[in-house]
Structure formats: C-alpha cells, structure tokens
Design an enzyme around this catalytic site. Structure first.
Site, PDB file in Angstrom:
ATOM      1  CG  MET A  38      40.829  38.518  35.434  1.00  0.00           C
ATOM      2  SD  MET A  38      40.391  38.176  37.421  1.00  0.00           S
ATOM      3  CE  MET A  38      39.169  39.164  37.264  1.00  0.00           C
ATOM      4  CG  LEU A  41      37.278  41.390  27.033  1.00  0.00           C
ATOM      5  CD1 LEU A  41      38.142  41.732  25.106  1.00  0.00           C
ATOM      6  CD2 LEU A  41      38.138  41.610  27.743  1.00  0.00           C
ATOM      7  CG  HIS A  45      38.942  45.058  29.114  1.00  0.00           C
ATOM      8  ND1 HIS A  45      37.532  45.007  29.402  1.00  0.00           N
ATOM      9  CD2 HIS A  45      39.415  44.631  29.991  1.00  0.00           C
ATOM     10  CE1 HIS A  45      37.692  44.126  30.921  1.00  0.00           C
ATOM     11  NE2 HIS A  45      38.747  44.313  31.210  1.00  0.00           N
ATOM     12  NE  ARG A 195      34.284  42.151  40.818  1.00  0.00           N
ATOM     13  CZ  ARG A 195      35.854  41.851  40.443  1.00  0.00           C
ATOM     14  NH1 ARG A 195      36.705  42.379  40.298  1.00  0.00           N
ATOM     15  NH2 ARG A 195      36.233  41.069  41.311  1.00  0.00           N
TER      16      ARG A 195
HETATM   17  O1  PAF Z   1      43.104  43.640  35.841  1.00  0.00           O
HETATM   18  C1  PAF Z   1      42.752  42.132  35.679  1.00  0.00           C
HETATM   19  O2  PAF Z   1      41.597  42.223  34.553  1.00  0.00           O
HETATM   20  C2  PAF Z   1      43.476  41.577  36.344  1.00  0.00           C
HETATM   21  O3  PAF Z   1      43.207  41.828  37.556  1.00  0.00           O
HETATM   22  C3  PAF Z   1      44.751  40.344  35.614  1.00  0.00           C
HETATM   23  C4  PAF Z   1      45.891  41.642  35.535  1.00  0.00           C
HETATM   24  C5  PAF Z   1      44.221  40.563  34.002  1.00  0.00           C
HETATM   25  C6  PAF Z   1      45.437  39.954  36.322  1.00  0.00           C
HETATM   26  O4  PAF Z   1      44.076  38.838  36.515  1.00  0.00           O
END
Ligand code: PAF
Length: 286
Positions: A38, A41, A45, A195
């Site tokens: 989402m 990053l 990530h 978050r």
């Molecule tokens: O983990 C996340 O960032 C989200 O839940 C995902 C897997 C990209 C789905 O929106």
C-alpha cells in the site's frame, strides 16, 4: 509520478498496460515476482523487493491504498501516500514495473464481488476489523489474476494476512507460490510498519515493548509455562508500558491459527495494541 524515470522502473496505472508488460516478459521466457504493497515504503518492503529479485527475473511492485480493507472509523484518509518517494525507492531497488491503479481502475462502476476466506478472517485482527480481511482477500485475488506472477511475496509481520492469502490461493487454484518473508525490525525490536509514522517520539520509545512482551510470552510457553498466564502477563506489561488498549495477545497454531493447545505444535504469539493514534500489530514464533 513520472511514467518513466532515471532508472528502469516503469509505472503503469491500468490493467491492460500491466498485462502487456507481463506478456512480453513471458514471451522472453522470464519468471515474474509480484510484491503487493500500500506504499509508504520502508526497509521491510525493500527486503521483499530484494528477495523477489533473487527469486525471479522480473519484479512487479504494486501500490494501492485499498479502500475496501479499511473500516469506516479507520485511517484510510490519513494513511501516508508519499508517491514520489516510493517511486524513487523502487527505482533505486531495481524493480521493473510499478502498478499503481486508482480506485476506479481497481473497482470500476458495478463492481460487487467479495472474496471471503471463512474462519481465518474472523479471528484475531478480523474480530476487531470486520471488513478488513475481505478487503485484503478481494484486492489480493485481483492483483494476482491481473499479474499472473510465478511468485508473490508478503511480510510475516501481517501473519494472519499471509495465512489467509495462502488459503485463498490454494482454495481458488491460483497458480502462484506465496512466499512469506520474515519481519524486519529496528535495532530495538520494533517491527517496521508504515503506521509507525503515527507515533510521537515518546510513543516511539514505548513501542518496542510490544515485541519484548510477545517474545517473553513465547519463551514462557516454550519453557512449558501456562498459555493463559503468559497471555495475561503480556497484556499487563503492555498496559503498564503505556499502550492504551490491547485488542488481543494470543497463542495460536502457526498454520491453522486455531488456539494453541500445547507447546509441541508449531505456534505463534500474535498481538495488536493501540499506542496513541497508532494500532500496532506484531507476532513471533514460539
Ligand atoms: O499488506 C499490505 O500492504 C496490504 O494488506 C496488501 C497485501 C497490499 C493488500 O492491500
């Protein structure tokens, strides 16, 4: 966001353009990894991107803040969206394609389908976030079918999400291998999360207690301690450390997420707790 940049990263916003890229790679015999995110990053990530690059010839990252996985009183509007920084990080990481659809491309007028993984979606986080896992399951199913990768990578920090995605891929015969990647932590143990940006400096100093509390609970269970007592101690420790509410601290079977019956089965301690404006989740193996 530019559609191409100094590096090789290409951003696409619609499914047709994504498919054209993927089909061209397929014709060249390339293997393909998908890393759904989402955005906002962080190093966690980048670890997923790095692992994806080691496992496949081409990497598609996605950024989509999925409205369907946020409840009405959750942080959909506030969720950080640093698109330009994200693009630069993916570019520097050598990702090949960024798929960044808008909500209309993902959920066009008339969209009514909901993917629900029964049981697994109702416990733990699902008990506190009733629409969350349906939203995750629906969007991940779409991303997998839009891209048709060989592998897709997800962080173990969202352990329940990972279990749900493995289940839905098996149930729906989606031909992809789901790869779970261990949680990346700061030096003090706090799991990296987009978050964490909500934490004030004082809350950031308290936040690693979530990790230490579940590590202590897992160690107590592994040593033969009583599960309920270990959970109660962890909950007390979190409240004493300044967490304002603990949604759950639970010991579960690592595969089925059923309540743990003994320390000999593979287990996991999972927790979610509120600190200031942030709701933090974490989990560790027993
Ligand atoms: O983990 C996340 O960032 C989200 O839940 C995902 C897997 C990209 C789905 O929106």
């Amino acid at each position: 966001m530019p559609s191409s940049y100094a590096g090789a990263l290409v951003a696409v916003r619609d499914v047709e353009s994504l498919r054209r890229r993927v089909q061209a790679w397929r014709r060249e015999g390339r293997s393909i990894a998908l890393v759904p995110t989402m955005g906002a990053l962080h190093k966690g990530h980048l670890t997923l991107m790095d692992r994806a690059q080691k496992m496949a010839d081409r990497v598609v990252a996605t950024i989509f803040v999925n409205p369907k996985q946020f409840g009405p009183n959750e942080d959909f509007q506030a969720y950080p969206r640093p698109e330009h920084d994200d693009f630069e990080m993916l570019n520097a990481a050598g990702v090949h394609v960024l798929f960044a659809p808008d909500a209309a491309a993902m959920y066009p007028n008339g969209f009514v389908t909901n993917v629900r993984v029964a049981g697994l979606s109702e416990v733990l986080d699902g008990a506190h976030r009733p629409v969350h896992f349906d939203g995750v399951s629906t969007v991940v199913t779409k991303l997998l079918l839009q891209t048709l990768p060989d592998i897709a990578l997800f962080g173990e920090k969202d352990y329940q999400q990972l279990a749900i995605i493995k289940r839905l891929v098996a149930d729906l015969n989606i031909p992809v291998d789901i790869i779970g990647v261990p949680t990346v932590r700061d030096a003090d143990g706090l799991a990296l999360s987009s978050r964490n940006a909500y934490l004030t400096p004082a809350e950031r100093a308290q936040a690693p207690k979530l990790y230490t509390a579940i590590v202590a609970a897992a160690a107590a269970i592994a040593a033969g301690g009583d599960v309920a007592k270990a959970m109660a101690t962890a909950r007390d420790d979190l409240l004493k450390a300044g967490f304002r509410e603990v949604d759950y601290v639970e010991a579960r079977n690592a595969e089925t997420l059923a309540p743990l019956s003994n320390a000999r089965e593979p287990g996991r301690v999972l927790a979610a707790a509120h600190l200031g404006r942030a709701r933090l989740i974490d989990n560790v193996a027993i």
